[in-house]
Design a protein around this motif. Structure first.
Motif, PDB file in Angstrom:
ATOM      1  N   LYS A  11       2.490 -31.145  22.702  1.00 56.76           N
ATOM      2  CA  LYS A  11       2.016 -32.493  23.197  1.00 56.76           C
ATOM      3  C   LYS A  11       2.949 -33.677  23.059  1.00 56.76           C
ATOM      4  N   GLN A  12       3.757 -33.664  21.919  1.00 53.97           N
ATOM      5  CA  GLN A  12       4.847 -34.858  21.905  1.00 53.97           C
ATOM      6  C   GLN A  12       6.027 -34.576  22.934  1.00 53.97           C
ATOM      7  N   ALA A  15       4.559 -35.572  26.277  1.00 51.88           N
ATOM      8  CA  ALA A  15       4.453 -37.208  26.409  1.00 51.88           C
ATOM      9  C   ALA A  15       6.018 -37.860  26.481  1.00 51.88           C
ATOM     10  N   ALA A  16       6.872 -37.347  25.810  1.00 49.40           N
ATOM     11  CA  ALA A  16       8.242 -37.768  25.992  1.00 49.40           C
ATOM     12  C   ALA A  16       8.690 -37.372  27.340  1.00 49.40           C
ATOM     13  N   SER A  18       7.009 -37.264  30.262  1.00 48.37           N
ATOM     14  CA  SER A  18       6.007 -38.028  31.113  1.00 48.37           C
ATOM     15  C   SER A  18       6.870 -39.573  31.005  1.00 48.37           C
ATOM     16  N   ASP A  19       7.200 -40.001  29.976  1.00 49.80           N
ATOM     17  CA  ASP A  19       7.738 -41.310  29.693  1.00 49.80           C
ATOM     18  C   ASP A  19       9.080 -41.449  30.282  1.00 49.80           C
ATOM     19  N   GLN A  22       8.637 -41.186  34.418  1.00 53.21           N
ATOM     20  CA  GLN A  22       7.978 -42.362  35.328  1.00 53.21           C
ATOM     21  C   GLN A  22       8.885 -43.132  36.264  1.00 53.21           C
ATOM     22  N   GLN A 130       0.492 -38.899  38.726  1.00 51.14           N
ATOM     23  CA  GLN A 130      -0.135 -39.969  38.158  1.00 51.14           C
ATOM     24  C   GLN A 130       0.757 -41.104  38.263  1.00 51.14           C
ATOM     25  N   HIS A 131       2.200 -40.984  37.835  1.00 50.83           N
ATOM     26  CA  HIS A 131       3.183 -42.257  37.827  1.00 50.83           C
ATOM     27  C   HIS A 131       3.413 -42.619  39.549  1.00 50.83           C
TER      28      HIS A 131
ATOM     29  N   ASP B  58      -0.550 -41.199  23.914  1.00 51.27           N
ATOM     30  CA  ASP B  58       0.565 -41.049  23.267  1.00 51.27           C
ATOM     31  C   ASP B  58       1.811 -41.283  24.095  1.00 51.27           C
ATOM     32  N   LYS B  59       1.497 -42.020  25.304  1.00 51.66           N
ATOM     33  CA  LYS B  59       2.452 -42.006  26.216  1.00 51.66           C
ATOM     34  C   LYS B  59       2.483 -43.767  26.547  1.00 51.66           C
ATOM     35  N   VAL B  60       3.843 -44.136  26.413  1.00 53.19           N
ATOM     36  CA  VAL B  60       3.745 -45.734  27.055  1.00 53.19           C
ATOM     37  C   VAL B  60       3.483 -45.748  28.570  1.00 53.19           C
ATOM     38  N   SER B  61       3.840 -44.565  29.245  1.00 55.57           N
ATOM     39  CA  SER B  61       3.732 -44.692  30.858  1.00 55.57           C
ATOM     40  C   SER B  61       2.027 -44.641  31.009  1.00 55.57           C
ATOM     41  N   ASP B 114      15.848 -36.958  15.355  1.00 56.79           N
ATOM     42  CA  ASP B 114      14.626 -37.407  15.916  1.00 56.79           C
ATOM     43  C   ASP B 114      14.605 -38.025  17.233  1.00 56.79           C
ATOM     44  N   ASP B 116      13.015 -38.711  19.700  1.00 55.46           N
ATOM     45  CA  ASP B 116      11.817 -39.233  20.187  1.00 55.46           C
ATOM     46  C   ASP B 116      11.194 -40.531  19.431  1.00 55.46           C
ATOM     47  N   ARG B 119      11.117 -43.953  21.293  1.00 60.08           N
ATOM     48  CA  ARG B 119       9.782 -43.935  22.245  1.00 60.08           C
ATOM     49  C   ARG B 119       8.683 -44.181  21.423  1.00 60.08           C
ATOM     50  N   GLN B 120       8.538 -43.486  20.253  1.00 63.39           N
ATOM     51  CA  GLN B 120       7.162 -43.681  19.489  1.00 63.39           C
ATOM     52  C   GLN B 120       6.978 -45.219  18.927  1.00 63.39           C
TER      53      GLN B 120
END
Lengths: 146, 146
Positions: A11-12, A15-16, A18-19, A22, A130-131, B58-61, B114, B116, B119-120
């Motif tokens: 999932k993480q 998500a990364a 996807s960001d 974008q 989506q983006h 879990d996404k900024v986007s 780390d 990510d 972003r987190q």
């Protein structure tokens, strides 16, 4: 790695991704801005969004896009045909992204490697779209403001 | 508790403090946005919807896509698109990435370990900002309705 840890890591990672992607989807929308919103309408884009969300295999998405391109070609709208062909290429290239991501993620239990790759490819395509839809809508509003 | 675990906890405490400090700094700008949003036709549920999305995704986007869509759909420019509010908010939320980078840089953690984290932290800062914004907006809305 426990199943829960695997799910969280997957999932993480997605998500990364996807960001990060974008901006790439926004670039695609920007490079086709002259077609929005009259040649490529928001109804067409929302239709794409529905197909991508409900597709069970990546091939379903590709079939829909190819169909859109063929319809545009028959209507002599070559610029619209170009849009759909470019999108087919952009989404097709995400298979490489899915392959790279899968190298860092073990397959979900009960899934073979081809299934896992196809499922991830479809998921990345959904995020990209989506983006794309969001940015196209935003861009259209900007064009109206100016 | 091992030495490494103690270090991890210490790092987490420093990170939480840095985020809390930034959150306090955002209060003023969030209040300015609330003052602008109160002059639109937006109601509590729409602003709360953005805050809820930010606190669950879990996404900024996902947050920025949500805003882009709302700006795009506001053809009457009475809500998120009024006087460029949505666009400015989008720019400010994206700009929080710089604060996230500063926080992570000051922590001195190995980014390779780390990758990510930035972003987190960015996502956490967006949540903090929107929490302030929604709270101010709701307060003003109650005052307005009195």
């Amino acid at each position: 790695m426990s199943e829960l840890a695997h799910l969280l890591k997957r999932k993480q990672s997605i998500a990364a991704w996807s960001d990060r992607w974008q901006a790439e989807a926004a670039r695609f929308a920007d490079s086709h801005r002259d077609l929005l919103p009259r040649r490529i309408t928001s109804a067409q884009l929302y239709g794409l969004g529905n197909v991508v969300r409900s597709a069970r295999r990546y091939a379903d998405i590709e079939r829909f896009i190819r169909h859109q391109a063929e319809k545009a070609e028959r209507a002599g709208r070559l610029d619209v045909q170009g849009y759909w062909n470019d999108l087919k290429d952009a989404l097709g290239k995400l298979r490489g992204e899915a392959q790279a991501l899968l190298k860092t993620l073990p397959f979900p239990a009960g899934m073979d490697s081809r299934e896992a790759l196809d499922a991830l490819h479809r998921e990345l395509a959904e995020l990209y779209v989506q983006h794309l839809i969001a940015h196209s809508s935003y861009q259209t509003a900007g064009a109206k403001e100016n | 508790m091992g030495n490494q675990a103690v270090q991890q906890v210490a790092l987490r405490v420093v990170l939480e403090r840095a985020i809390a400090r930034k959150s306090d700094e955002y209060d003023r700008l969030a209040r300015q946005y609330a003052n602008q949003l109160i002059a639109t036709k937006l109601d509590k549920t729409q602003v709360r919807g953005l805050e809820t999305l930010a606190s669950t995704t879990d996404k900024v986007s996902d947050i920025t896509d949500w805003l882009k869509l709302r700006v795009g759909r506001d053809s009457g420019r009475e809500r998120w698109a009024k006087e460029g509010i949505g666009r400015n908010l989008l720019t400010d939320l994206e700009g929080l990435r710089r604060d996230a980078r500063d926080i992570v840089d000051k922590l001195g953690v190995d980014k390779d370990k780390d990758p990510d984290l930035e972003r987190q932290v960015h996502l956490r800062l967006c949540r903090e900002f929107l929490k302030h914004l929604a709270a101010h907006f709701e307060y003003l809305k109650v005052e307005q309705e009195r």
